[in-house]
Design a protein around this motif. Structure first.
Motif, PDB file in Angstrom:
ATOM      1  N   GLU A   1       0.827  -1.207   0.000  1.00  0.00           N
ATOM      2  CA  GLU A   1       0.000   0.000   0.000  1.00  0.00           C
ATOM      3  C   GLU A   1       0.863   1.259   0.000  1.00  0.00           C
ATOM      4  OE1 GLU A   1      -3.263   0.424   2.586  1.00  0.00           O
ATOM      5  OE2 GLU A   1      -4.203  -1.484   2.033  1.00  0.00           O
ATOM      6  N   ALA A   2       1.958   1.235   0.753  1.00  0.00           N
ATOM      7  CA  ALA A   2       2.855   2.392   0.763  1.00  0.00           C
ATOM      8  C   ALA A   2       3.434   2.641  -0.622  1.00  0.00           C
ATOM      9  CB  ALA A   2       3.982   2.173   1.777  1.00  0.00           C
ATOM     10  N   TRP A   3       3.821   1.561  -1.309  1.00  0.00           N
ATOM     11  CA  TRP A   3       4.361   1.692  -2.664  1.00  0.00           C
ATOM     12  C   TRP A   3       3.308   2.267  -3.615  1.00  0.00           C
ATOM     13  CZ3 TRP A   3       9.301   0.914  -4.428  1.00  0.00           C
ATOM     14  CH2 TRP A   3       9.476   0.910  -5.814  1.00  0.00           C
ATOM     15  N   THR A   4       2.086   1.787  -3.474  1.00  0.00           N
ATOM     16  CA  THR A   4       0.999   2.236  -4.350  1.00  0.00           C
ATOM     17  C   THR A   4       0.661   3.701  -4.113  1.00  0.00           C
ATOM     18  OG1 THR A   4       0.132  -0.016  -4.379  1.00  0.00           O
ATOM     19  CG2 THR A   4      -1.359   1.719  -5.093  1.00  0.00           C
ATOM     20  N   ARG A   5       0.741   4.136  -2.867  1.00  0.00           N
ATOM     21  CA  ARG A   5       0.506   5.548  -2.574  1.00  0.00           C
ATOM     22  C   ARG A   5       1.649   6.408  -3.115  1.00  0.00           C
ATOM     23  NH1 ARG A   5      -1.574   7.466   2.947  1.00  0.00           N
ATOM     24  NH2 ARG A   5      -2.205   9.123   1.503  1.00  0.00           N
ATOM     25  N   ALA A   6       2.862   5.854  -3.097  1.00  0.00           N
ATOM     26  CA  ALA A   6       3.991   6.571  -3.697  1.00  0.00           C
ATOM     27  C   ALA A   6       3.799   6.718  -5.204  1.00  0.00           C
ATOM     28  CB  ALA A   6       5.302   5.844  -3.390  1.00  0.00           C
ATOM     29  N   LEU A   7       3.243   5.687  -5.843  1.00  0.00           N
ATOM     30  CA  LEU A   7       2.912   5.802  -7.263  1.00  0.00           C
ATOM     31  C   LEU A   7       1.935   6.952  -7.489  1.00  0.00           C
ATOM     32  CD1 LEU A   7       2.296   2.096  -8.365  1.00  0.00           C
ATOM     33  CD2 LEU A   7       4.196   3.550  -9.056  1.00  0.00           C
ATOM     34  N   ALA A   8       0.931   7.046  -6.620  1.00  0.00           N
ATOM     35  CA  ALA A   8      -0.060   8.114  -6.741  1.00  0.00           C
ATOM     36  C   ALA A   8       0.610   9.483  -6.645  1.00  0.00           C
ATOM     37  CB  ALA A   8      -1.126   7.964  -5.656  1.00  0.00           C
ATOM     38  N   HIS A   9       1.533   9.611  -5.708  1.00  0.00           N
ATOM     39  CA  HIS A   9       2.254  10.879  -5.577  1.00  0.00           C
ATOM     40  C   HIS A   9       3.076  11.167  -6.830  1.00  0.00           C
ATOM     41  CE1 HIS A   9       5.915  13.214  -4.510  1.00  0.00           C
ATOM     42  NE2 HIS A   9       5.013  14.004  -3.956  1.00  0.00           N
ATOM     43  N   GLY A  10       3.710  10.123  -7.370  1.00  0.00           N
ATOM     44  CA  GLY A  10       4.504  10.306  -8.589  1.00  0.00           C
ATOM     45  C   GLY A  10       3.663  10.752  -9.765  1.00  0.00           C
ATOM     46  N   PHE A  11       2.479  10.177  -9.901  1.00  0.00           N
ATOM     47  CA  PHE A  11       1.587  10.585 -10.985  1.00  0.00           C
ATOM     48  C   PHE A  11       1.204  12.062 -10.833  1.00  0.00           C
ATOM     49  CE2 PHE A  11      -0.230   5.994 -11.326  1.00  0.00           C
ATOM     50  CZ  PHE A  11       0.886   5.601 -12.039  1.00  0.00           C
ATOM     51  N   ALA A  12       0.839  12.437  -9.603  1.00  0.00           N
ATOM     52  CA  ALA A  12       0.403  13.816  -9.363  1.00  0.00           C
ATOM     53  C   ALA A  12       1.553  14.798  -9.579  1.00  0.00           C
ATOM     54  CB  ALA A  12      -0.144  13.943  -7.944  1.00  0.00           C
ATOM     55  N   LYS A  13       2.735  14.449  -9.106  1.00  0.00           N
ATOM     56  CA  LYS A  13       3.887  15.344  -9.248  1.00  0.00           C
ATOM     57  C   LYS A  13       4.279  15.523 -10.713  1.00  0.00           C
ATOM     58  CE  LYS A  13       8.578  16.155  -7.526  1.00  0.00           C
ATOM     59  NZ  LYS A  13       9.123  16.518  -8.847  1.00  0.00           N
TER      60      LYS A  13
END
Length: 224
Positions: free
Chosen positions: A160-172
């Motif tokens: 889940e932490a990795w998946t949330r990091a993906l979300a941050h990467g997409f937004a950034k």
């Protein structure tokens, strides 16, 4: 916002389970080009035989070099991937904390390893897609982890932490480019997937009909 799945390429990572079959069937019916990648050639052959139009790929998703080779083949023959549903999983546990073995943890850790390799190999694809959607299946056990499921909960928490990091990467990436967010990373939580295979397929497909901003970095409980 409506994003048609017609013609989009969707990767099911580890999709030879009942959930993978349900997702592949629903995605094909929606007009998507579907690729299932997994390590068992016999299961892939059976799956492809039952679902005309499905593309399968034998690949050890826990092997980084194998995943990158797979990505190169996809790009050479079919173009970029628009969405990924991660279905590599499994369960080992029980017996309290003392019974949580290192062997069991390493087995369960394979799902996290596969998630890391696949998401990195296709990150540029999903970010560049007009409607990139990436999702994992996690567990409601994270709400209250039990001693007998400590290994399992630990791996799911990391996923889940990795998946949330993906979300941050997409937004950034979208913010830095001065563009609207078009990619989303989502966590689906279940108590068990048994009986929820079609619900998972429908929920993943439903992400394409929603604006990326509304679903990126979200947790959707399918068991409630």
């Amino acid at each position: 916002m409506t994003n048609s799945l017609n013609g989009r390429t969707i990767l099911l990572a580890g999709g030879t389970s009942a959930a993978g079959r349900a997702a592949a069937r629903a995605l094909l019916a929606a007009g998507a080009h579907v690729i299932v990648a997994a390590h068992d050639p016999e299961k892939l052959e059976v799956l492809a035989g039952n679902l005309p139009g499905l593309v399968t790929e034998v690949c050890d998703l826990t092997d980084e070099s194998a995943v990158h080779g797979f990505a190169e083949r996809v790009h050479a023959t079919g173009g970029p991937v628009d969405g990924i549903l991660h279905l590599v999983g499994g369960w080992r546990g029980g017996g309290g904390l003392a019974a949580q073995t290192e062997e069991d943890f390493r087995f369960l850790e394979g799902s996290l390893t596969a998630l890391r390799h696949v998401s990195r190999a296709f990150d540029a694809d999903v970010r560049a897609s007009p409607a990139g959607r990436e999702a994992i299946v996690s567990s409601t056990a994270l709400v209250r982890p039990l001693a007998g499921g400590a290994n399992y909960a630990a791996v799911k928490a990391a996923s889940e932490a990795w998946t949330r990091a993906l979300a941050h990467g997409f937004a950034k990436a979208a913010r830095d480019a001065g563009e609207p967010l078009r990619a989303a990373s989502v966590i689906f939580r279940v108590t068990t997937l048994d009986g929820l295979e079609d619900a998972l397929a429908d929920a993943y497909i439903g992400l394409f009909a929603r604006d990326a901003e509304s679903v990126n970095d979200s947790v959707i409980d399918l068991s409630s």
